[in-house]
Design a protein around this motif. Structure first.
Motif, mmCIF file in Angstrom:
data_model
loop_
_atom_site.group_PDB
_atom_site.id
_atom_site.type_symbol
_atom_site.label_atom_id
_atom_site.label_comp_id
_atom_site.label_asym_id
_atom_site.label_seq_id
_atom_site.Cartn_x
_atom_site.Cartn_y
_atom_site.Cartn_z
ATOM 1 N N LEU A 15 -8.618 -5.225 -2.787
ATOM 2 C CA LEU A 15 -7.326 -5.180 -2.115
ATOM 3 C C LEU A 15 -7.278 -3.987 -1.158
ATOM 4 C CD1 LEU A 15 -4.877 -6.318 -4.938
ATOM 5 C CD2 LEU A 15 -5.522 -7.565 -2.881
ATOM 6 N N PHE A 16 -6.353 -3.038 -1.380
ATOM 7 C CA PHE A 16 -6.225 -1.882 -0.490
ATOM 8 C C PHE A 16 -6.608 -0.581 -1.197
ATOM 9 C CE2 PHE A 16 -3.249 -5.228 0.620
ATOM 10 C CZ PHE A 16 -3.642 -5.512 1.920
ATOM 11 N N HIS A 17 -7.348 -0.701 -2.288
ATOM 12 C CA HIS A 17 -7.776 0.475 -3.036
ATOM 13 C C HIS A 17 -8.954 1.144 -2.341
ATOM 14 C CE1 HIS A 17 -5.184 -0.300 -6.553
ATOM 15 N NE2 HIS A 17 -5.291 -1.552 -6.146
ATOM 16 N N SER A 18 -9.134 2.418 -2.634
ATOM 17 C CA SER A 18 -10.089 3.209 -1.850
ATOM 18 C C SER A 18 -11.530 3.003 -2.253
ATOM 19 C CB SER A 18 -9.758 4.700 -1.987
ATOM 20 O OG SER A 18 -10.113 5.177 -3.271
ATOM 21 N N ARG A 19 -11.795 2.717 -3.527
ATOM 22 C CA ARG A 19 -13.175 2.611 -4.025
ATOM 23 C C ARG A 19 -13.952 3.916 -3.813
ATOM 24 N NH1 ARG A 19 -18.207 -0.775 -3.201
ATOM 25 N NH2 ARG A 19 -18.124 0.140 -1.150
ATOM 26 N N LEU A 20 -13.237 5.049 -3.788
ATOM 27 C CA LEU A 20 -13.862 6.353 -3.555
ATOM 28 C C LEU A 20 -14.131 7.130 -4.836
ATOM 29 C CD1 LEU A 20 -11.710 7.590 -0.516
ATOM 30 C CD2 LEU A 20 -14.009 6.598 -0.441
ATOM 31 N N SER A 21 -13.612 6.651 -5.977
ATOM 32 C CA SER A 21 -13.696 7.446 -7.201
ATOM 33 C C SER A 21 -15.125 7.686 -7.649
ATOM 34 C CB SER A 21 -12.891 6.780 -8.324
ATOM 35 O OG SER A 21 -13.268 5.425 -8.487
ATOM 36 N N LEU A 25 4.420 7.481 4.148
ATOM 37 C CA LEU A 25 4.444 8.516 3.132
ATOM 38 C C LEU A 25 4.280 7.944 1.723
ATOM 39 C CD1 LEU A 25 4.759 11.482 2.447
ATOM 40 C CD2 LEU A 25 7.249 11.195 2.516
ATOM 41 N N ASN A 26 4.865 6.783 1.453
ATOM 42 C CA ASN A 26 4.740 6.238 0.091
ATOM 43 C C ASN A 26 3.288 5.945 -0.263
ATOM 44 O OD1 ASN A 26 4.898 3.839 1.910
ATOM 45 N ND2 ASN A 26 4.764 2.700 -0.011
ATOM 46 N N ALA A 27 2.493 5.505 0.727
ATOM 47 C CA ALA A 27 1.075 5.233 0.480
ATOM 48 C C ALA A 27 0.299 6.523 0.282
ATOM 49 C CB ALA A 27 0.485 4.435 1.639
ATOM 50 N N VAL A 28 0.545 7.494 1.136
ATOM 51 C CA VAL A 28 -0.204 8.753 1.074
ATOM 52 C C VAL A 28 0.149 9.523 -0.189
ATOM 53 C CG1 VAL A 28 -0.550 10.972 2.215
ATOM 54 C CG2 VAL A 28 -0.486 8.858 3.560
ATOM 55 N N GLU A 29 1.426 9.590 -0.529
ATOM 56 C CA GLU A 29 1.809 10.303 -1.754
ATOM 57 C C GLU A 29 1.232 9.609 -2.989
ATOM 58 O OE1 GLU A 29 3.472 11.125 -5.356
ATOM 59 O OE2 GLU A 29 4.222 9.287 -4.379
ATOM 60 N N GLY A 30 1.286 8.276 -3.026
ATOM 61 C CA GLY A 30 0.739 7.557 -4.168
ATOM 62 C C GLY A 30 -0.747 7.783 -4.329
ATOM 63 N N PHE A 31 -1.470 7.842 -3.221
ATOM 64 C CA PHE A 31 -2.913 8.067 -3.270
ATOM 65 C C PHE A 31 -3.228 9.496 -3.693
ATOM 66 C CE2 PHE A 31 -6.869 9.298 -1.013
ATOM 67 C CZ PHE A 31 -7.742 8.498 -1.724
ATOM 68 N N ILE A 32 -2.555 10.470 -3.094
ATOM 69 C CA ILE A 32 -2.803 11.868 -3.452
ATOM 70 C C ILE A 32 -2.445 12.116 -4.914
ATOM 71 C CG2 ILE A 32 -1.940 14.219 -3.056
ATOM 72 C CD1 ILE A 32 -2.015 13.643 -0.078
ATOM 73 N N ARG A 33 -1.394 11.443 -5.410
ATOM 74 C CA ARG A 33 -1.031 11.610 -6.812
ATOM 75 C C ARG A 33 -2.146 11.150 -7.742
ATOM 76 N NH1 ARG A 33 2.663 7.853 -8.867
ATOM 77 N NH2 ARG A 33 3.533 7.844 -6.763
ATOM 78 N N GLN A 34 -2.891 10.115 -7.354
ATOM 79 C CA GLN A 34 -4.006 9.660 -8.179
ATOM 80 C C GLN A 34 -5.083 10.734 -8.318
ATOM 81 O OE1 GLN A 34 -5.542 5.931 -6.682
ATOM 82 N NE2 GLN A 34 -4.011 4.750 -7.788
ATOM 83 N N ILE A 35 -5.316 11.512 -7.244
ATOM 84 C CA ILE A 35 -6.403 12.492 -7.254
ATOM 85 C C ILE A 35 -5.914 13.858 -7.698
ATOM 86 C CG2 ILE A 35 -8.128 13.650 -5.814
ATOM 87 C CD1 ILE A 35 -8.118 11.097 -4.078
ATOM 88 N N LEU A 36 -4.907 14.370 -7.007
ATOM 89 C CA LEU A 36 -4.367 15.689 -7.345
ATOM 90 C C LEU A 36 -3.646 15.657 -8.691
ATOM 91 C CD1 LEU A 36 -3.862 18.609 -6.214
ATOM 92 C CD2 LEU A 36 -1.678 17.738 -5.378
#
Length: 524
Positions: free
Chosen positions: A264-270, A298-309
């Motif tokens: 889907l739209f997931h990063s696959r970067l983990s 912002l909702n996309a960027v915050e959600g993504f950063i929350r997964q990592i940070l």
């Protein structure tokens, strides 16, 4: 004067590694492929291939930078096939009286190294802290002081303030810390997801693929279609692709599940993050830059950063703060092994079948498939935490124990009694029907709870709630659903119990610890 061997582990493939940063010019570096690390659980062939190919490419980069690199391959006849023994063999062969290593990411390895460090012997082991994360072990332990029930959201806000990511002075940009409510759209209206870039396979990668196919053919998972980054250049290409093509829609559809699109739209970067090809700082900054440049909401960027940070740093802290006792947690008293379908994909439940098939095909499933399909099913079936932890550690390319164990044991199975997550993430078939397009292609009906065509998730869900009412009914986040259960007639509750028990009796189960024995390592 002492001479040191700098040991680089397979998940430390970064030039910013402390043991490389303080190494003298021309230092002796060792990387070791050992059979022990490929088999302590039956790792997916793509996971093993990614690790070995990335290690070999990193060794070549180190040689180009002037390091003296000694590399042990799996087919080296002198290889001891134990990381500790092989590192000591190489150190002695090179006349080194010390082995310098950055703290490993797994308790098992750290304890083995510390045991050698405590002995009066040569070579001596020197273990240094890993500085490649936002939060050190010491800082996390300090943050935990006095907290009986820590919560990731508090930790995440602390790191937002410390790093300045998505901050406007002391306040979060957009006036909110969390945009999770904007990130729950189902699959129905999602645009077509982008395909990930294809990575060229050079001679080194092709050689590794042939080796893995020969040595690990008995492990579950397909090697065909391998497309993981094995160099920093490839990992950066994946990062750029995600930010440009997938991040704009990631937030809105991050909880959606597709029958046909595994990423889907997931990063696959983990996976690249977890082996060191990318740093968490540069990934978060790339996402923040996309928002600042108007390229992603912002909702996309915050959600993504929350997964990592947030989550990634938080579960690492919990892992080291609570080990080794954390690995033995089983507060819901689950006793079953893993259903056989997790290994062979043979199930009529379309959502479970597709999650397992995608896992076998790609060594990947996104976080909602893991949490709300394979994880939810295991939770409702009373699968012992050790069995599911072994499976997740084996089948996913990004599964390192420090991140896999807390997520699986704490978040998925609620086996720590709510220490990591405030509620169990259990759900009926209605949730899967709402968030996915699986149910229309399934022989089971998510609208039915009893009968031949009833979705098994429904009866299993109510059985789980009834079974654990003493532990869960007072949870503020579950009072509404327990209110519904309390109003249910005795006849209906009995029918649901019988439906669930009949389904459970129809399953074939693997032994309680899964196919590997890694889960019992710290149980003695």
């Amino acid at each position: 004067m002492s001479k040191s061997l700098r040991l680089v582990l397979g998940d430390q493939l970064s030039l910013t590694l402390p043991t490389l940063q303080d190494a003298p010019p021309g230092a002796t570096v060792a990387l070791c492929e050992v059979d022990e690390e490929g088999r302590y659980v039956p790792h997916h062939p793509q996971k093993i291939a990614m690790m070995l190919a990335a290690m070999r490419h990193f060794a070549a980069e180190l040689r180009q930078r002037g390091y003296r690199v000694h590399y042990s391959t799996l087919d080296d006849p002198d290889n001891r096939h134990s990381l500790i023994a092989e590192a000591e063999r190489l150190a002695k062969r090179q006349g080194c009286d010390e082995i310098h290593v950055t703290r490993p990411g797994e308790w098992r390895l750290l304890k083995a190294m510390e045991a050698r460090q405590a002995q009066d012997r040569t070579p001596r082991w020197r273990i240094v802290e890993d500085t490649r994360f936002f939060c050190s072990h010491r800082d996390f332990d300090a943050w935990m002081e006095g907290r009986k029930r820590p919560r990731m959201e508090d930790f995440y806000r602390m790191l937002r303030r410390r790093t300045g990511l998505l901050m406007d002075g002391n306040a979060p940009v957009g006036g909110q810390w969390n945009f999770d409510r904007d990130n729950r759209a189902p699959i129905d209206d999602a645009p077509s997801p982008p395909s990930p870039p294809r990575h060229r396979q050079d001679a080194v990668t092709r050689e590794v693929l042939a080796l893995v196919e020969k040595r690990f053919a008995d492990h579950v998972g397909r090697l065909e279609g391998f497309n993981w980054p094995v160099t920093r250049r490839q990992a950066l290409a994946d990062l750029r692709h995600f930010v440009a093509r997938a991040l704009p829609a990631f937030g809105t559809y991050q909880d959606a599940i597709s029958d046909t699109a595994p990423y889907l739209f997931h990063s696959r970067l983990s996976a690249a993050l977890n082996i060191g090809l990318l740093s968490p700082g540069e990934v978060c900054e790339a996402a923040q830059d996309a928002w600042q440049g108007g390229e992603a909401p912002l909702n996309a960027v915050e959600g993504f950063i929350r997964q990592i940070l947030g989550w990634r740093e938080y579960v690492r802290g919990i892992y080291w703060h609570r080990m080794p006792a954390y690995k033995r947690e089983n507060q819901l008293g689950a006793t079953r092994g893993l259903p056989r379908c997790y290994w062979d994909g043979d199930t009529d439940l379309r959502c479970l079948q597709r999650a397992i098939e995608m896992t076998h095909d790609n060594a990947y499933a996104h976080h909602i498939q893991r949490l709300m399909v394979t994880g939810n099913f295991a939770l409702l079936c009373d699968v012992r935490p050790a069995a599911l932890c072994d499976w997740y550690l084996a089948v996913y390319a990004d599964a390192c124990e420090w991140v896999e164990l807390p997520n699986t044991l704490g978040m998925v199975l609620h086996a720590d009694g709510g220490y990591l997550g405030s509620k169990p993430y259990c759900a009926s078939g209605k949730y899967i029907d709402r968030m996915s397009d699986h149910c229309a292609q399934c022989r089971y009906d998510p609208r039915q709870s009893v009968g031949e065509n009833a979705c098994p998730f429904n009866a299993l869900y109510w059985r789980f709630l009834e079974r654990h009412a003493d532990q869960l009914a007072d949870n503020p986040r579950m009072r509404v659903i327990y209110g519904t259960l309390d109003k249910m007639s005795a006849h209906k509750r009995q029918a649901l119990r019988q439906q669930a028990d009949t389904f459970l009796d129809s399953l074939t189960w693997t032994p309680p610890y899964g196919q590997g024995q890694h889960a019992s390592d710290y149980g003695e």
